[in-house]
Design an enzyme around this catalytic site. Structure first.
Site, PDB file in Angstrom:
ATOM      1  N   ARG A   1      34.149  36.699  43.181  1.00 52.81           N
ATOM      2  CA  ARG A   1      33.118  36.576  42.365  1.00 52.81           C
ATOM      3  C   ARG A   1      33.435  35.406  41.457  1.00 52.81           C
ATOM      4  O   ARG A   1      32.370  34.755  40.925  1.00 52.81           O
ATOM      5  CB  ARG A   1      32.555  37.770  41.699  1.00 52.81           C
ATOM      6  CG  ARG A   1      33.766  38.587  40.611  1.00 52.81           C
ATOM      7  CD  ARG A   1      33.256  40.038  40.629  1.00 52.81           C
ATOM      8  NE  ARG A   1      34.374  40.768  39.880  1.00 52.81           N
ATOM      9  CZ  ARG A   1      35.284  41.424  40.083  1.00 52.81           C
ATOM     10  NH1 ARG A   1      35.614  41.551  41.337  1.00 52.81           N
ATOM     11  NH2 ARG A   1      35.832  42.003  39.176  1.00 52.81           N
TER      12      ARG A   1
ATOM     13  N   HIS B   1      32.024  35.167  35.083  1.00 51.47           N
ATOM     14  CA  HIS B   1      30.792  35.315  36.059  1.00 51.47           C
ATOM     15  C   HIS B   1      30.049  36.488  35.769  1.00 51.47           C
ATOM     16  O   HIS B   1      29.918  37.474  34.938  1.00 51.47           O
ATOM     17  CB  HIS B   1      31.654  35.897  37.446  1.00 51.47           C
ATOM     18  CG  HIS B   1      32.102  37.255  37.575  1.00 51.47           C
ATOM     19  ND1 HIS B   1      31.305  38.328  37.559  1.00 51.47           N
ATOM     20  CD2 HIS B   1      33.553  37.714  36.937  1.00 51.47           C
ATOM     21  CE1 HIS B   1      32.073  39.329  37.488  1.00 51.47           C
ATOM     22  NE2 HIS B   1      33.410  39.152  37.169  1.00 51.47           N
TER      23      HIS B   1
ATOM     24  N   HIS C   1      36.886  36.301  34.307  1.00 54.40           N
ATOM     25  CA  HIS C   1      36.141  37.583  33.951  1.00 54.40           C
ATOM     26  C   HIS C   1      36.270  38.025  32.593  1.00 54.40           C
ATOM     27  O   HIS C   1      36.872  37.286  31.880  1.00 54.40           O
ATOM     28  CB  HIS C   1      37.185  38.701  34.804  1.00 54.40           C
ATOM     29  CG  HIS C   1      37.314  38.082  36.445  1.00 54.40           C
ATOM     30  ND1 HIS C   1      36.377  38.696  37.379  1.00 54.40           N
ATOM     31  CD2 HIS C   1      38.100  37.425  37.108  1.00 54.40           C
ATOM     32  CE1 HIS C   1      36.935  38.009  38.550  1.00 54.40           C
ATOM     33  NE2 HIS C   1      37.963  37.405  38.403  1.00 54.40           N
TER      34      HIS C   1
ATOM     35  N   GLU D   1      40.415  39.722  36.666  1.00 53.73           N
ATOM     36  CA  GLU D   1      39.894  40.730  35.781  1.00 53.73           C
ATOM     37  C   GLU D   1      41.122  41.599  35.380  1.00 53.73           C
ATOM     38  O   GLU D   1      41.934  41.989  36.104  1.00 53.73           O
ATOM     39  CB  GLU D   1      38.913  41.343  36.367  1.00 53.73           C
ATOM     40  CG  GLU D   1      38.041  42.483  35.480  1.00 53.73           C
ATOM     41  CD  GLU D   1      37.703  42.263  33.955  1.00 53.73           C
ATOM     42  OE1 GLU D   1      38.696  41.765  33.318  1.00 53.73           O
ATOM     43  OE2 GLU D   1      36.539  42.188  33.672  1.00 53.73           O
TER      44      GLU D   1
END
Lengths: 258, 254
Positions: A62, A11, A188, A89
């Site tokens: 996100r 992202h 991520h 992440e």
């Protein structure tokens, strides 16, 4: 012979990326730039005529936002989306929320380098005294995971990311790939790198040198044993991509390279 | 005492609504107004502190994007979402793409009246020659449907007949399992659920036009029977307008 196509996507910019803080499990949404990156990525994939059958994301907003914008640009909002914490992440433990200077001050440059570059050294764990502890662990989404909340990580090395990602890859993603589905994984920086390490057989030392630019789709063509048949392809304008890679690498340097 | 709460939301204005065209299975996007309606609906849910466990929607973007606006507003983008053609809008067959005037010109006022008043008379089918045949019937998203499942047109009865199995087999077990459900869909697929929940007659459901972009809340007992009439969420004025509009429908002259 290429049997399967897999797309990985890191992202784009979140509010904290701008300030160079480790966001990790704090649920920041995309910044205006991050939204644009996702839209542009979608436009590129649409232009190149790709058709997804299934999308995987983490449970951080996100990566989900990114996936939605990509699907919107491609007119493929109807494609199923599956979400899992196992694509989150990397958990940066006590380092969450700190920026470059703060980290170096608190732990020393060498230690920080070690945590960032080593494959299997875990940063110090987050604890109740950390300003973001409650924001993370009181969040309801972490009661819906396939492990009890108390067993979720408090800090991770890149190796530990792969340790919790791989079972999910094998049990949930691989069967879908084998059905011939074209898959997008919207995740991520570190969860993508961990997966790449596994798929491409990158060594523990070399993975530290792999930098994924944000908002750039990574195409992996896989054979029937799910091994890459050619090097990963970063799709899009190659100059822009090189600039984006450099941007991420520069964030890792203590002083900005002017 | 209500055992369960269910929230429905009908998407707002689409680009084709603006042009007054029969939309059905055509994948029209929300207009700017429709986007605003979705955000406003999301805000209402946020203000009321709603939490969900699972979401359902159709495979049409105007419903999916409405859901996305809502999830963004209530900060629950991480919720699992299941998309299904069974929650799609009613398929308007050969009328798809026609506006009101064109429809009357093509088929005559009398025929249009019949279609509008009938529960079980379908519009003419969408055949291979239709402008939108390729775009709809051959769309990849319907590739798993059998020939029998893929409609070429639907009456309201047909729409409800293909929506209810999904409600019964997929949604009900989740509700009974204590999951808080949000459904973002279309006027006619939601009519199917409402008709079923409230045990409404065919005439009654045809009179009911659900408000758009406004969260509709049902409190259900343990047998999934509503303990009261549907409630609307929003600011006082929005809710009042919606309630009045719904009440007036039964009395409207056709």
């Amino acid at each position: 012979m290429s049997k399967y196509k897999l797309f990985l996507l890191r992202h784009g910019e979140g509010a904290w990326n701008k300030e160079n803080r480790f966001c990790s499990w704090v649920d920041q949404k995309l910044s205006e730039n991050g939204l644009k990156e996702a839209q542009e990525c979608g436009a590129l994939l649409k232009e190149q005529g790709y058709k997804f059958d299934l999308v995987f994301t983490s449970i951080l907003s996100r990566s989900i936002q990114t996936a939605w914008l990509v699907m919107e640009a491609m007119g493929q909002e109807w494609v199923p989306v599956v979400k899992s914490w196992r694509l989150n992440e990397r958990h940066y433990g006590a380092l969450i929320g700190l920026n470059r200077a703060e980290m170096a001050r608190e732990h020393g440059e060498e230690k920080v380098k070690l945590w960032r570059r080593s494959y299997d050294i875990t940063p110090p764990p987050i604890d109740e005294s950390h300003p973001y502890f409650l924001e993370i662990y009181n969040d309801r989404r972490y009661t819906t995971c396939d492990v009890p909340k108390e067993n979720l990580p408090r800090a991770e090395s890149l190796k530990e990311v792969l340790d919790r990602l791989l079972p999910y890859w094998n049990s949930t993603v691989v069967p879908e790939i084998r059905k011939g589905k074209t898959i997008l994984i919207s995740a991520h920086g570190n969860s993508c790198r961990a997966l790449l390490k596994h798929l491409e057989g990158v060594s523990d030392q070399d993975i530290a040198k792999v930098t994924l630019p944000t908002g750039v789709p990574v195409l992996l063509e896989l054979d029937e044993n799910l091994r890459p048949t050619k090097p990963r392809q970063l799709l899009g304008d190659q100059e822009k991509i090189q600039a984006a890679i450099k941007k991420v690498e520069d964030q890792g340097k203590a002083k900005p390279s002017t | 005492m209500a055992a369960y709460k269910l929230v429905l939301i009908r998407h707002g204005e689409s680009c084709w609504n603006q042009e007054n065209r029969f939309c059905g299975w055509f994948d029209a996007d929300l207009s700017e107004t429709g986007e605003r309606e979705a955000r406003r609906g999301g805000q209402a849910l946020k203000d009321a502190g709603y939490e969900f466990d699972i979401c359902y929607t159709s495979v049409l973007k105007r419903a999916i994007r409405t859901l996305w606006f809502v999830l963004d507003s209530i900060d629950q983008m991480w919720l699992p979402v299941q998309r299904t053609w069974r929650l799609n809008e009613r398929h308007y067959g050969g009328l798809t793409g026609l506006n009101k005037a064109e429809t009357a010109a093509k088929h005559g006022e009398a025929q249009v009246k019949i279609w509008r008043r009938s529960f079980d008379t379908p519009p003419p089918p969408m055949d291979e020659g239709h402008d939108f045949y390729q775009a709809i019937s051959k769309d990849r998203r319907y590739s798993d449907l059998t020939e029998e499942q893929l409609p070429s047109c639907e009456s309201l009865k047909d729409t409800i007949a293909r929506a209810l199995p999904f409600w019964n087999e997929e949604i009900v077990p989740q509700i009974k399992d204590g999951k808080r459900v949000l459904i973002a869909a279309h006027g006619n697929s939601l009519r199917g659920i409402v008709k079923h929940l409230e045990g409404m007659s065919e005439e009654a459901i045809m009179e009911l036009n659900l408000p758009t972009g406004i969260p509709i809340v049902y409190e259900l007992d343990k047998n999934l029977k509503p303990v009261g009439p549907m409630q609307f969420l929003g600011d006082e004025e929005t809710v009042k307008k919606a309630m009045e509009a719904v009440a007036a429908q039964g009395k409207a002259k056709k």
